[in-house]
Design a protein around this motif. Structure first.
Motif, PDB file in Angstrom:
ATOM      1  N   SER A 124      20.228 -64.541   0.387  1.00  0.00           N
ATOM      2  CA  SER A 124      20.333 -63.229  -0.263  1.00  0.00           C
ATOM      3  C   SER A 124      19.233 -63.021  -1.299  1.00  0.00           C
ATOM      4  N   ALA A 125      18.382 -64.029  -1.482  1.00  0.00           N
ATOM      5  CA  ALA A 125      17.277 -63.959  -2.452  1.00  0.00           C
ATOM      6  C   ALA A 125      17.780 -63.560  -3.831  1.00  0.00           C
ATOM      7  N   SER A 126      18.882 -64.177  -4.239  1.00  0.00           N
ATOM      8  CA  SER A 126      19.454 -63.848  -5.544  1.00  0.00           C
ATOM      9  C   SER A 126      20.200 -65.051  -6.098  1.00  0.00           C
ATOM     10  N   VAL A 127      20.554 -64.950  -7.378  1.00  0.00           N
ATOM     11  CA  VAL A 127      21.436 -65.932  -8.018  1.00  0.00           C
ATOM     12  C   VAL A 127      22.684 -65.179  -8.459  1.00  0.00           C
ATOM     13  N   ILE A 143      15.781 -61.819  -6.904  1.00  0.00           N
ATOM     14  CA  ILE A 143      14.410 -62.320  -7.049  1.00  0.00           C
ATOM     15  C   ILE A 143      13.458 -61.236  -6.553  1.00  0.00           C
ATOM     16  N   PRO A 144      12.560 -60.744  -7.405  1.00  0.00           N
ATOM     17  CA  PRO A 144      11.622 -59.718  -6.935  1.00  0.00           C
ATOM     18  C   PRO A 144      10.680 -60.298  -5.886  1.00  0.00           C
ATOM     19  N   ARG A 145      10.267 -59.434  -4.968  1.00  0.00           N
ATOM     20  CA  ARG A 145       9.274 -59.883  -3.988  1.00  0.00           C
ATOM     21  C   ARG A 145       7.931 -60.047  -4.680  1.00  0.00           C
ATOM     22  N   PRO A 146       7.110 -60.947  -4.144  1.00  0.00           N
ATOM     23  CA  PRO A 146       5.784 -61.100  -4.746  1.00  0.00           C
ATOM     24  C   PRO A 146       5.005 -59.793  -4.611  1.00  0.00           C
ATOM     25  N   GLU A 147       4.154 -59.548  -5.606  1.00  0.00           N
ATOM     26  CA  GLU A 147       3.378 -58.309  -5.564  1.00  0.00           C
ATOM     27  C   GLU A 147       2.299 -58.427  -4.498  1.00  0.00           C
ATOM     28  N   GLY A 148       2.107 -57.327  -3.796  1.00  0.00           N
ATOM     29  CA  GLY A 148       1.076 -57.315  -2.755  1.00  0.00           C
ATOM     30  C   GLY A 148       0.977 -55.918  -2.201  1.00  0.00           C
ATOM     31  N   LYS A 159      11.924 -65.995   0.157  1.00  0.00           N
ATOM     32  CA  LYS A 159      12.555 -65.975  -1.158  1.00  0.00           C
ATOM     33  C   LYS A 159      13.919 -66.658  -1.137  1.00  0.00           C
ATOM     34  N   PHE A 160      14.251 -67.319  -0.037  1.00  0.00           N
ATOM     35  CA  PHE A 160      15.487 -68.101   0.054  1.00  0.00           C
ATOM     36  C   PHE A 160      15.587 -68.981  -1.196  1.00  0.00           C
TER      37      PHE A 160
END
Length: 321
Positions: A124-127, A143-148, A159-160
Motif C-alpha cells: 500500500s506504500a504507506s505506514v 510514501i510520496p512517489r519520487p519526483e520525476g 515503494k513497497f
C-alpha cells in the motif's frame, strides 16, 4: 567492544526464523526473547538460557515481524496471513487482531511511549498507525512517489514499504522501501518531511540511535549499512563489509555499536567511532534475518546481550561487552 558466543539453540523453530525482539522486563519477570517463524508460531525464550517459556499459535501463515510494547506486558506479531495479532505476553490471551489486506503487513514497532503501533504497509506504500488504547487505525502515512517528469504506474511497486523505526523521542518515524529510499515523517502532524537517499536496493531494517534522535542506521540489500543525520537529510557514513544483502540492523543501548545480520550468514559488530566492522560471527549456516540487543532495564542493567535468528531455524545468543 566485542561479542562472545554464549549459546545457540538449533531447531528453535520448525522453519526459518525471520523475526526477533526483546520483551522488556516487568516487576514479575526478566526480559524475554520473542521470535517469529515461517512455521506460523511465535515463541518466548528465557533470556540467559534460551529455554523455551511458551509457544503461541494463532496465525495461519508464516510470521514475518514481532514487536514488544515498552511496558513488557503486551506484544504483537505480523504474519503473511495479513493479520497483526496483539497478545498478553504472560498469558498469550488475545488483545486485538488488526486486519490488513494481502501483503500490507511487513515490519512494525511500538512508539517509545507505547501509545501507537506503526505497521509498514507493504504494497500500500504507506505506514499505518494504530492507537494502542482502542486498537483503532488513527493515521495512514503515504510514501510520496519520487519526483520525476512522468511517474509511471510501475513506480508504486517500488515503494513497497519493508521497515519502520521510531526516533527515541517519538517525534519522527522513518520507513524503508523496496526502491532503496527512506522516508521520514513528522508523526504529530502526520506529515512527510523528506527522503534520505544513498541506497540502491531494498532497505530491510532501520533503527535510530538511542542517544541521538537525529541519527538513523539503515541496512540494505546493496550490502551497505548507512548512518544518516535524519533531520539534516545527510549521509554521515557508509559502512561496508558484508558480501551479500544486509537484512537487519540494531544499535546497542549505549549507542556505541551496531550489529547487523546478513544473507552472507554472518553477524557483524560495528564500532561507530571507527565506522568499521570490528568482529564477524559465523554461528549460522544460512541467512541471518534478525539481530536484537537486549534493552536496558529499570535498574539501569541490560545484561549486554545480543540475539540473532536465521533461515537455519536456530537462535544464537551473544554476550556484548
Amino acid at each position: 567492544m566485542k561479542l562472545a558466543g554464549l549459546k545457540s539453540t538449533e531447531n528453535a523453530h520448525d522453519e526459518s526464523v525471520w523475526a526477533a525482539t526483546w520483551v522488556p522486563a516487568t516487576d514479575n519477570r526478566p526480559a524475554l526473547l520473542l521470535t517469529g517463524s515461517l512455521d506460523e508460531t511465535v515463541k518466548l525464550w528465557r533470556a540467559d538460557e534460551l529455554d523455551l517459556e511458551r509457544t503461541n499459535t494463532g496465525h495461519c501463515l508464516g510470521v514475518v515481524s514481532v514487536a514488544a510494547h515498552p511496558s513488557g506486558v503486551i506484544a504483537a506479531s505480523a504474519s503473511l496471513d495479513s493479520f497483526v495479532r496483539v497478545f498478553d505476553v504472560d498469558t498469550n490471551a488475545s488483545i486485538a487482531t488488526l486486519e490488513a489486506p494481502p501483503s500490507e503487513v511487513w515490519q512494525m514497532q511500538f512508539d517509545p511511549k507505547g501509545t501507537t503501533l506503526a505497521v509498514a504497509g507493504g504494497g500500500s506504500a504507506s505506514v499505518k498507525l494504530w492507537d494502542t488504547a482502542t486498537w483503532k487505525l488513527i493515521a495512514s502515512l503515504s510514501i510520496p512517489r519520487p519526483e520525476g517528469p512522468k511517474p509511471s504506474d510501475k513506480s508504486n511497486s517500488k515503494k513497497f514499504v519493508l521497515s519502520v523505526a521510531w526516533s527515541p523521542d517519538g517525534r519522527r518515524l522513518a520507513c524503508g522501501s523496496m526502491d532503496g529510499t527512506i522516508s521520514v515523517f513528522d508523526v504529530a502532524r502526520a506529515k512527510f518531511l523528506h527522503h534520505l537517499e544513498g541506497h540502491s536496493m531494498p532497505v530491510r531494517s532501520l533503527v535510530y540511535s538511542p542517544i541521538d534522535a537525529r541519527v538513523l542506521f539503515s541496512a540494505s540489500d546493496d550490502t551497505h549499512v548507512h548512518m544518516y543525520d535524519a533531520e539534516g537529510k545527510s549521509l554521515v557514513g557508509a559502512m561496508s563489509g558484508h558480501t551479500s544483502w544486509v537484512l537487519s540492523v540494531d544499535v546497542s543501548p549505549d549507542g556505541a555499536a551496531i550489529a547487523t545480520g546478513s544473507s552472507d550468514r554472518t553477524v557483524r559488530l560495528w564500532d561507530l567511532n571507527m565506522r568499521a566492522a570490528v568482529q564477524t560471527m559465523s554461528n549460522h549456516t544460512d541467512q541471518v534475518w534478525g539481530v536484537s540487543f537486549r534493552p536496558v532495564e529499570g535498574n539501569g542493567n541490560w545484561g549486554g546481550r545480543l540475539a540473532s535468528v536465521s533461515d537455519d531455524k536456530s537462535i544464537s545468543l551473544y554476550g556484548y561487552s
